[in-house]
Design an enzyme around this catalytic site. Structure first.
Site, PDB file in Angstrom:
ATOM      1  N   TRP A 106       0.840  -1.212   0.000  1.00 26.55           N
ATOM      2  CA  TRP A 106       0.000   0.000   0.000  1.00 26.55           C
ATOM      3  C   TRP A 106       0.866   1.249   0.000  1.00 26.55           C
ATOM      4  O   TRP A 106       0.540   2.249  -0.640  1.00 26.55           O
ATOM      5  CB  TRP A 106      -0.968  -0.010   1.180  1.00 26.55           C
ATOM      6  CG  TRP A 106      -1.968  -1.111   1.085  1.00 26.55           C
ATOM      7  CD1 TRP A 106      -2.081  -2.192   1.916  1.00 26.55           C
ATOM      8  CD2 TRP A 106      -2.976  -1.280   0.073  1.00 26.55           C
ATOM      9  NE1 TRP A 106      -3.101  -3.008   1.486  1.00 26.55           N
ATOM     10  CE2 TRP A 106      -3.665  -2.472   0.371  1.00 26.55           C
ATOM     11  CE3 TRP A 106      -3.366  -0.538  -1.048  1.00 26.55           C
ATOM     12  CZ2 TRP A 106      -4.721  -2.952  -0.408  1.00 26.55           C
ATOM     13  CZ3 TRP A 106      -4.427  -1.007  -1.829  1.00 26.55           C
ATOM     14  CH2 TRP A 106      -5.084  -2.191  -1.511  1.00 26.55           C
TER      15      TRP A 106
ATOM     16  N   ASP B 277      -1.256   7.049   6.158  1.00 28.37           N
ATOM     17  CA  ASP B 277      -2.337   6.120   5.808  1.00 28.37           C
ATOM     18  C   ASP B 277      -2.484   5.165   6.989  1.00 28.37           C
ATOM     19  O   ASP B 277      -1.605   4.361   7.265  1.00 28.37           O
ATOM     20  CB  ASP B 277      -1.950   5.365   4.528  1.00 28.37           C
ATOM     21  CG  ASP B 277      -2.918   4.236   4.186  1.00 28.37           C
ATOM     22  OD1 ASP B 277      -3.946   4.080   4.887  1.00 28.37           O
ATOM     23  OD2 ASP B 277      -2.658   3.520   3.195  1.00 28.37           O
TER      24      ASP B 277
ATOM     25  N   LYS C 290     -11.690  -1.647   7.580  1.00 32.94           N
ATOM     26  CA  LYS C 290     -10.904  -2.516   8.453  1.00 32.94           C
ATOM     27  C   LYS C 290     -11.271  -2.358   9.927  1.00 32.94           C
ATOM     28  O   LYS C 290     -11.633  -3.328  10.549  1.00 32.94           O
ATOM     29  CB  LYS C 290      -9.419  -2.332   8.192  1.00 32.94           C
ATOM     30  CG  LYS C 290      -9.057  -3.074   6.898  1.00 32.94           C
ATOM     31  CD  LYS C 290      -7.910  -2.557   6.140  1.00 32.94           C
ATOM     32  CE  LYS C 290      -7.898  -3.170   4.744  1.00 32.94           C
ATOM     33  NZ  LYS C 290      -7.246  -2.303   3.773  1.00 32.94           N
TER      34      LYS C 290
HETATM   35  C1  LIG Z   1      -6.722  -1.836   2.623  1.00 29.15           C
HETATM   36  C2  LIG Z   1      -5.722  -0.772   2.577  1.00 29.15           C
HETATM   37  C3  LIG Z   1      -5.738   0.233   1.588  1.00 29.15           C
HETATM   38  C4  LIG Z   1      -6.715   0.249   0.447  1.00 29.15           C
HETATM   39  O1  LIG Z   1      -7.887   0.818   0.817  1.00 29.15           O
HETATM   40  P1  LIG Z   1      -9.084   1.033  -0.236  1.00 29.15           P
HETATM   41  O2  LIG Z   1     -10.109   1.640   0.638  1.00 29.15           O
HETATM   42  O3  LIG Z   1      -9.448  -0.313  -0.775  1.00 29.15           O
HETATM   43  O4  LIG Z   1      -8.610   1.927  -1.310  1.00 29.15           O
HETATM   44  C5  LIG Z   1      -4.789   1.237   1.665  1.00 29.15           C
HETATM   45  N1  LIG Z   1      -3.864   1.246   2.636  1.00 29.15           N
HETATM   46  C6  LIG Z   1      -3.817   0.297   3.586  1.00 29.15           C
HETATM   47  C7  LIG Z   1      -2.767   0.360   4.646  1.00 29.15           C
HETATM   48  C8  LIG Z   1      -4.741  -0.741   3.576  1.00 29.15           C
HETATM   49  O5  LIG Z   1      -4.695  -1.693   4.527  1.00 29.15           O
END
Ligand SMILES: *Cc1c(COP(=O)(O)O)cnc(C)c1O
Length: 363
Positions: free
Chosen positions: A109, A176, A200
């Site tokens: 990511w 993020d 999540k």
């Molecule tokens: C799951 C995840 C993403 C992707 O998120 P989306 O909402 O599907 O775009 C980005 N960064 C991390 C750390 C993730 O675990």
């Protein structure tokens, strides 16, 4: 109909995302799809500008502020596009025209975040753990003072590593936090921007949380398309366009649940217990080994492999029989990944540990 909703067969859901949510969130959100709060209408068939939905949005945002102690000069937004659009939104709002940004590439990511930022300008990869298939968190890296911001990924969902502390930085930090937001205490004031996809630890896919320091916006001297412009969304109270009402509602419910069990302090303690339990077994059991450096282990996603792959079928059969779901590792790591998000009870981790011990007696 809802009265007939009974607990289905007990499944221990270790899915990496979308993932387990508290049972009461599923029940309340299912009910709201039929009828929201006795108003005679469904959550998904009323105006997002109705007082009922505005109250949902306001409550969700207020709970974020309360649970994370968000300082006064920050805005909380529920937007769309997932964290994947967050990659681009972050860059557009914080990278100056002709400026540059600094990225740490600690997983898949993080790599994607850096790739998207290149659409906005220059990206400097200042640290990476790619040399060891992302099994550790780089430390003591130099942060260039002339970059507009430093980008971090707090928890590497696929590889199972996590920043245990965040670097001191003279430039703004953007993070993020998709896979560990609300799992542990954080000092929001250390970040210019935090963003996280909801699916999540927060709710269903469809909305993305942004927590942004208002004082740092509007300094890029670039034109930002409206949907990527955080100031536009702040000015419109997260309702520049139709918000994903169902996703925001599930976030509100999950945050209410989190508050009811004692907030981030309480869940952090439980998350640490879950992580200690699984990692303790991975280290003790001679048939397994962890895939990451111990000091960087994620409390959300534990990755591990069988030392001897020839017993794979037997182990897979055992955990499936125990009602465990979602522990197959990501293809880039192999083996297993136990994702232990907030709503996963300690008891489910115990079931997995029991299976690992049973497996040991059979080999
Ligand atoms: C799951 C995840 C993403 C992707 O998120 P989306 O909402 O599907 O775009 C980005 N960064 C991390 C750390 C993730 O675990």
């Amino acid at each position: 109909m809802l009265a007939e909703m009974t607990e289905t067969k007990k499944i221990h859901n270790f899915s990496a995302g979308p993932c387990i949510l508290p049972r009461q969130v599923l029940e309340k959100s299912a009910k709201a799809v039929i009828e929201l709060d006795d108003i005679g209408l469904s959550l998904i068939e009323i105006s997002h500008r109705s007082k009922e939905f505005i109250s949902v949005m306001e409550k969700a945002r207020a709970l974020v502020k309360e649970l994370l102690n968000v300082p006064e000069n920050y805005s909380v937004l529920f937007l769309q596009g997932g964290a994947s659009l967050g990659f681009l939104t972050a860059a557009h709002n914080f990278m100056r025209k002709d400026g540059k940004s600094a990225y740490t590439v600690t997983g898949e990511w993080a790599r994607k975040a850096a790739k998207e930022a290149k659409y906005a300008g220059e990206v400097d990869i200042i640290a990476t753990s790619e040399d060891k298939n992302f099994n550790y968190i780089p430390k003591n890296f130099e942060i260039p003072a002339n970059a507009d911001y430093l980008h971090l990924t707090s928890n590497n969902t696929i590889f199972g590593t996590q920043f245990k502390s965040f670097p001191e930085s003279s430039i703004p930090i953007i993070c993020d936090m998709s896979s560990d937001i609300f799992s542990r205490k954080i000092d929001v004031s250390k970040f210019a921007l935090i963003y996280a996809g909801a699916q999540k630890n927060m709710g269903t896919a469809g909305t993305t949380l942004y927590i942004v320091n208002n004082d740092l916006l509007g300094k890029t001297e670039r034109e930002i398309p409206s949907m990527l412009n955080l100031q536009v969304h702040i000015d419109k109270d997260s309702m520049f366009n139709t918000p994903p009402v169902f996703a925001v509602y599930t976030c509100m419910l999950t945050l209410e649940w989190l508050k009811s069990i004692g907030g981030v302090d309480a869940i952090e303690e439980i998350n640490n217990q879950k992580a200690d339990l699984i990692y303790g077994e991975i280290d003790r059991n001679p048939l397994f080994e962890g895939t990451t450096e111990k000091e960087d282990r994620s409390i959300m996603n534990a990755t591990f492999v069988l030392k001897d792959e020839t017993h794979k079928e037997e182990f897979d059969k055992l955990w499936q029989e125990a009602g465990i779901s979602g522990i197959k590792g990501h293809r880039s790591v192999g083996g297993y990944r136990a994702s232990m998000y907030n709503a996963l009870p300690l008891e489910s981790v115990q079931v997995l540990v029991d299976v690992m011990q049973e497996f040991e007696t059979k080999i």
